[in-house]
Design an enzyme around this catalytic site. Sequence first.
Site, PDB file in Angstrom:
ATOM      1  N   ALA A   1      16.207 -10.406  -3.619  1.00 58.51           N
ATOM      2  CA  ALA A   1      14.756 -10.596  -3.576  1.00 58.51           C
ATOM      3  C   ALA A   1      14.163 -10.114  -2.258  1.00 58.51           C
ATOM      4  CB  ALA A   1      14.415 -12.058  -3.813  1.00 58.51           C
ATOM      5  N   THR A   2      14.946 -10.188  -1.184  1.00 61.59           N
ATOM      6  CA  THR A   2      14.436  -9.690   0.105  1.00 61.59           C
ATOM      7  C   THR A   2      14.058  -8.220  -0.031  1.00 61.59           C
ATOM      8  OG1 THR A   2      15.746 -11.262   1.389  1.00 61.59           O
ATOM      9  CG2 THR A   2      15.084  -9.226   2.515  1.00 61.59           C
TER      10      THR A   2
ATOM     11  N   GLN B   1      12.338 -18.456  -6.972  1.00 65.09           N
ATOM     12  CA  GLN B   1      12.753 -19.853  -7.177  1.00 65.09           C
ATOM     13  C   GLN B   1      12.343 -20.395  -8.534  1.00 65.09           C
ATOM     14  OE1 GLN B   1      14.748 -21.601  -5.357  1.00 65.09           O
ATOM     15  NE2 GLN B   1      14.774 -20.516  -3.414  1.00 65.09           N
TER      16      GLN B   1
ATOM     17  N   SER C   1      16.047 -12.903  -7.790  1.00 63.37           N
ATOM     18  CA  SER C   1      17.330 -12.757  -7.111  1.00 63.37           C
ATOM     19  C   SER C   1      18.457 -13.361  -7.932  1.00 63.37           C
ATOM     20  CB  SER C   1      17.231 -13.469  -5.761  1.00 63.37           C
ATOM     21  OG  SER C   1      18.487 -13.496  -5.126  1.00 63.37           O
TER      22      SER C   1
ATOM     23  N   HIS D   1      21.454 -14.787  -6.999  1.00 58.62           N
ATOM     24  CA  HIS D   1      22.152 -16.010  -6.591  1.00 58.62           C
ATOM     25  C   HIS D   1      21.294 -17.270  -6.656  1.00 58.62           C
ATOM     26  CE1 HIS D   1      21.057 -16.263  -2.067  1.00 58.62           C
ATOM     27  NE2 HIS D   1      20.320 -15.299  -2.572  1.00 58.62           N
TER      28      HIS D   1
ATOM     29  N   CYS E   1      16.595 -21.452  12.710  1.00 55.13           N
ATOM     30  CA  CYS E   1      17.140 -21.450  14.059  1.00 55.13           C
ATOM     31  C   CYS E   1      17.013 -20.035  14.594  1.00 55.13           C
ATOM     32  CB  CYS E   1      18.601 -21.860  14.012  1.00 55.13           C
ATOM     33  SG  CYS E   1      19.325 -22.016  15.621  1.00 55.13           S
TER      34      CYS E   1
END
Length: 386
Positions: A71-72, A180, A200, A202, A326
């Site tokens: 999807a990216t 999603q 996507s 996965h 992060c």
Amino acid sequence: MRDVYLDYNGSAPLDPRVAEVMLPILAEGVGNASAAHQFGRRQAAAVSLAREEVAGLVGGRPSDVVFTAGATEANNLTLRGVIEGADTDRSRILVSAVEHASVSEAAGWLSEQGLAKLDLIPVSAGGFVDPDVVEALISPEVLLVSVMAANSETGVLNPVGEIAERVHAVGALFHCDATQLVGRLPFDVESVGADFVSLSGHKICGPGGVGAMIGTRASLRHLQPIIHGGGHERGLRSGSLNVAGIVGLGAAARIGAAERESESRRVADLRDKFIAALKARLPGVHDNGDVTKRLPNTANLRFAGADAEAVLANMHPVAASMGSACSSGAIEPSAVLLAMGLSREAAFESVRFSLGRFTTAQEIDAAAARVVTAVEYVLAVTQEDG
Ligand code: PMP
């Protein structure tokens, strides 16, 4: 206690039925799918079936399915490809404030390069985009609007059909990242009125590293590729096809379309029991996002007074996640929760639990007990320290 995986929105486990379809291709699938010989033709036939299966899940024509590495890439291809392929003076893009980084960062990059003027669409406290807000922001200079179908962190759904109507009213294009939502709730490219849709493998119990962008006959006409080469996928995505991955994505789409309804009912029931168990045994448990319109599998919960990172570390072997990223060593609070108006403190106390196809009632009972102990421990330590 055994490992309990409650991070399906991060990546869902591969369905063994999907693996079964992929294995012969991995073991015996010989030939480049573009080759004219019988080996290549067999590979091409498998890809062609997968194209139909993907269109079977989300609608649209199989020939308008463009396979990507996830999807990216589908999101990047859409945003950059639309801007670079535009044959009008329009150069404004509107993107919701809660998009996945592969939309928001791609849009930010286009803006930094001076290729587009970017405006963010704010979300309500419930985490969704209000079509009236889109209408107030939109103008005839807008080329593309991108709003996701369901948010990965909160599971909150957007009224994408209504948004598409407002977008089309000014002649702009509508992109919907449905990564999603597909396989969990019904989605149809045509009834939504999406010009581009991303998904996507996965996230639907298929393999990682494969996905698709589904366009329409008209929307694909002006799209520019971001990867140039041998002209695969109608020239929109060059590179020898990942046949095993694509076949796996197709199988996952087929299973998703067939089992979505019953699976979502079962998973929503488990999710609701999980939340009820936590709320019954812990003080200060709050739902983040509008619980009346969200995915059946997702719960984003704030444990008031308990740092989410500490909760996650203490609830092993239950795996969930926090929406924060992060970056360069510093943990930042979830941009999605901040965009909904939560304070940094509240965002740092929030955990996303996402269930799925292989989550069992026993796992949910065990996970609830474990999370209660973890939160109680973190609250006690925090009080001692305070
Ligand atoms: N969009 C959304 C809404 C996502 O949740 C994700 C994955 N977290 C992506 C895009 C990126 O998908 P992929 O991992 O296939 O690149």
